[in-house]
Write a protein that holds these residues in place. Structure first.
Motif, PDB file in Angstrom:
ATOM      1  N   PRO A  14       0.822  -1.211   0.000  1.00  0.00           N
ATOM      2  CA  PRO A  14       0.000   0.000   0.000  1.00  0.00           C
ATOM      3  C   PRO A  14       0.856   1.261   0.000  1.00  0.00           C
ATOM      4  O   PRO A  14       2.062   1.202   0.290  1.00  0.00           O
ATOM      5  CB  PRO A  14      -0.807  -0.131   1.292  1.00  0.00           C
ATOM      6  N   PRO A  15       0.268   2.399  -0.331  1.00  0.00           N
ATOM      7  CA  PRO A  15       1.065   3.617  -0.509  1.00  0.00           C
ATOM      8  C   PRO A  15       1.539   4.288   0.769  1.00  0.00           C
ATOM      9  O   PRO A  15       2.425   5.146   0.710  1.00  0.00           O
ATOM     10  CB  PRO A  15       0.118   4.545  -1.282  1.00  0.00           C
ATOM     11  N   TYR A  16       0.983   3.916   1.915  1.00  0.00           N
ATOM     12  CA  TYR A  16       1.353   4.602   3.150  1.00  0.00           C
ATOM     13  C   TYR A  16       2.652   4.023   3.710  1.00  0.00           C
ATOM     14  O   TYR A  16       2.679   2.923   4.247  1.00  0.00           O
ATOM     15  CB  TYR A  16       0.233   4.499   4.188  1.00  0.00           C
ATOM     16  N   LEU A  17       3.747   4.763   3.583  1.00  0.00           N
ATOM     17  CA  LEU A  17       5.056   4.359   4.088  1.00  0.00           C
ATOM     18  C   LEU A  17       5.283   4.964   5.467  1.00  0.00           C
ATOM     19  O   LEU A  17       5.109   6.168   5.672  1.00  0.00           O
ATOM     20  CB  LEU A  17       6.155   4.827   3.135  1.00  0.00           C
ATOM     21  N   GLU A  18       5.699   4.100   6.407  1.00  0.00           N
ATOM     22  CA  GLU A  18       6.002   4.560   7.756  1.00  0.00           C
ATOM     23  C   GLU A  18       7.408   4.095   8.140  1.00  0.00           C
ATOM     24  O   GLU A  18       7.666   2.899   8.237  1.00  0.00           O
ATOM     25  CB  GLU A  18       4.980   4.000   8.753  1.00  0.00           C
ATOM     26  N   THR A  19       8.329   5.032   8.312  1.00  0.00           N
ATOM     27  CA  THR A  19       9.680   4.701   8.744  1.00  0.00           C
ATOM     28  C   THR A  19       9.702   4.517  10.260  1.00  0.00           C
ATOM     29  O   THR A  19       8.743   4.864  10.961  1.00  0.00           O
ATOM     30  CB  THR A  19      10.661   5.815   8.366  1.00  0.00           C
ATOM     31  N   GLN A  43      11.479   0.166   8.024  1.00  0.00           N
ATOM     32  CA  GLN A  43      10.252   0.832   7.586  1.00  0.00           C
ATOM     33  C   GLN A  43       9.225  -0.221   7.226  1.00  0.00           C
ATOM     34  O   GLN A  43       9.526  -1.407   7.165  1.00  0.00           O
ATOM     35  CB  GLN A  43      10.524   1.749   6.387  1.00  0.00           C
ATOM     36  N   ARG A  44       8.014   0.242   6.938  1.00  0.00           N
ATOM     37  CA  ARG A  44       6.914  -0.669   6.625  1.00  0.00           C
ATOM     38  C   ARG A  44       5.854   0.096   5.838  1.00  0.00           C
ATOM     39  O   ARG A  44       5.812   1.335   5.881  1.00  0.00           O
ATOM     40  CB  ARG A  44       6.297  -1.255   7.900  1.00  0.00           C
ATOM     41  N   TYR A  45       4.988  -0.652   5.136  1.00  0.00           N
ATOM     42  CA  TYR A  45       3.862  -0.060   4.418  1.00  0.00           C
ATOM     43  C   TYR A  45       2.564  -0.561   5.044  1.00  0.00           C
ATOM     44  O   TYR A  45       2.427  -1.745   5.341  1.00  0.00           O
ATOM     45  CB  TYR A  45       3.908  -0.442   2.940  1.00  0.00           C
ATOM     46  N   LEU A  46       1.601   0.358   5.216  1.00  0.00           N
ATOM     47  CA  LEU A  46       0.356   0.032   5.905  1.00  0.00           C
ATOM     48  C   LEU A  46      -0.847   0.417   5.040  1.00  0.00           C
ATOM     49  O   LEU A  46      -0.790   1.379   4.271  1.00  0.00           O
ATOM     50  CB  LEU A  46       0.281   0.763   7.245  1.00  0.00           C
ATOM     51  N   THR A  47      -1.946  -0.327   5.210  1.00  0.00           N
ATOM     52  CA  THR A  47      -3.127  -0.077   4.389  1.00  0.00           C
ATOM     53  C   THR A  47      -3.904   1.151   4.838  1.00  0.00           C
ATOM     54  O   THR A  47      -4.560   1.796   4.014  1.00  0.00           O
ATOM     55  CB  THR A  47      -4.069  -1.289   4.416  1.00  0.00           C
ATOM     56  N   GLY A  48      -3.894   1.474   6.137  1.00  0.00           N
ATOM     57  CA  GLY A  48      -4.744   2.561   6.599  1.00  0.00           C
ATOM     58  C   GLY A  48      -6.210   2.183   6.468  1.00  0.00           C
ATOM     59  O   GLY A  48      -6.562   1.014   6.281  1.00  0.00           O
ATOM     60  N   ASP A 162       1.829  -4.597   5.879  1.00  0.00           N
ATOM     61  CA  ASP A 162       0.815  -5.112   4.966  1.00  0.00           C
ATOM     62  C   ASP A 162       1.382  -5.272   3.563  1.00  0.00           C
ATOM     63  O   ASP A 162       2.240  -4.488   3.136  1.00  0.00           O
ATOM     64  CB  ASP A 162      -0.379  -4.157   4.920  1.00  0.00           C
ATOM     65  N   GLY A 163       0.871  -6.264   2.841  1.00  0.00           N
ATOM     66  CA  GLY A 163       1.310  -6.451   1.464  1.00  0.00           C
ATOM     67  C   GLY A 163       0.657  -7.667   0.832  1.00  0.00           C
ATOM     68  O   GLY A 163      -0.002  -8.468   1.506  1.00  0.00           O
TER      69      GLY A 163
END
Length: 328
Positions: A14-19, A43-48, A162-163
């Motif tokens: 998903p587009p939301y990147l969180e370091t 870091q990680r990517y989350l769906t929100g 998420d992925g």
């Protein structure tokens, strides 16, 4: 001999990147040093709130179909491996099949926790090898654990991401393709870690939600060296079934939960670290999706070449472990 070959791969985050720095600012506290130095996550990517499990699986599946040079109508079967489904019912595979327009495909979901993708590979490969009914099978791993994780807990929020990852298995004559597998389980460990609220044992109530019992719950401590103890022996058994030795493994992919554990297992197997691929530094822990994501990266980077013997090792709560051996 008819074997199942992997002819296409794809993944989606998903587009939301969180370091880690973003997460520390959000939580107002530093993360444990081990998250980056030992576990290996930066870091990680989350769906929100906007994306669901089927969204992840659809995008990954679409990419894998295109990579294989096929159309959705060419797919005979869609298998989705996930323990974070779109709904309890109907299956997530139904939603993905419908969105893809894979009008000729049957469907089912498979839940073996984070071993699910490799277990689904084993299932699909055997179905392709028997009877000739299935020729192009989409196997998709989906993980949307941010919807179930307590993101106010620094140790939990730092790990889970998420992925979606997907592959196309295709039947073909020859020596390349699926060679062997080894599945292992210990169901007495079902009550260590899981999502226990929302099923038939503990239906959701307002009280459960208030007390966060519908989220990922840690009931018993997981032995930190459990995978170090299990993985080498199971890998050795699987490759022996394929008529080869551990030393003949050209590339091996593990559940991307902990970089230090992977390094320890590689040392036990006496394999150099350049024969594995780690992606948790950029994507966090993506459960059922992490192995197809790592496989896609290894292939596109040229770390897996024609003729290579590749092993995939998935491990998850329950306890469930799945090992599959392929020749490219």
């Amino acid at each position: 001999m008819r074997r199942a070959r992997i002819v296409g791969t794809g993944f989606y985050v998903p587009p939301y990147l969180e370091t880690n720095a973003d997460l520390e600012a959000k939580l107002g506290e530093p993360l444990p040093e081990s998250i980056e130095k030992k576990v290996g996550i930066r870091q990680r990517y989350l769906t929100g709130p906007d994306l669901s499990s089927a969204d992840l699986g659809y995008e990954a599946s679409r990419a894998a179909i295109a990579d294989a040079g096929l159309t959705p109508a060419d797919i005979d079967l869609v298998i989705v491996a996930t323990d974070t489904p779109e709904y309890i019912s109907p299956p997530t595979s139904a939603v993905i099949q419908g969105r893809l327009g894979a009008v000729n495909a049957g469907i089912f979901d498979l839940n073996a926790s984070c071993a699910g993708f490799v277990a689904a590979l084993d299932t699909a490969a055997r179905m392709i090898g028997y009877g000739g009914q299935y020729n192009n099978v989409l196997v998709c791993g989906v993980y949307n654990m941010s919807k179930y994780a307590d993101l106010t807990n620094s140790r939990v929020a730092a790990i889970f991401a998420d992925g979606g990852g997907a592959v196309i298995l295709q039947g073909a004559e020859g020596e390349s393709g699926y060679l062997a597998s080894r599945l292992y389980a210990d169901g007495t460990q079902y009550d260590f870690l899981g999502i226990y609220g929302g099923g038939t044992k503990y239906p959701l109530t307002e009280e459960m939600i208030r007390e966060k019992k519908h989220l990922l719950t840690f009931l018993k401590p997981l032995p930190p060296d459990r995978n170090i103890q299990m993985w080498p022996g199971l890998v050795a058994e699987a490759v022996a079934r394929a008529g080869m030795t551990v030393a003949e493994i050209d590339h091996i992919l593990f559940t991307q939960i902990n970089r230090w554990v992977i390094e320890e297992v590689m040392a036990i197997l006496q394999l150099p670290l350049n024969r594995t691929t780690c992606i948790m530094d950029r994507f966090g822990y993506t459960g059922s999706a992490c192995i197809p994501m790592a496989l896609h990266e290894a292939l596109k980077a040229g770390r897996i070449r024609p003729g290579d013997r590749v092993v995939m090792v998935g491990s998850g709560v329950g306890l469930s472990v799945a090992v599959a051996v392929f020749q490219w």
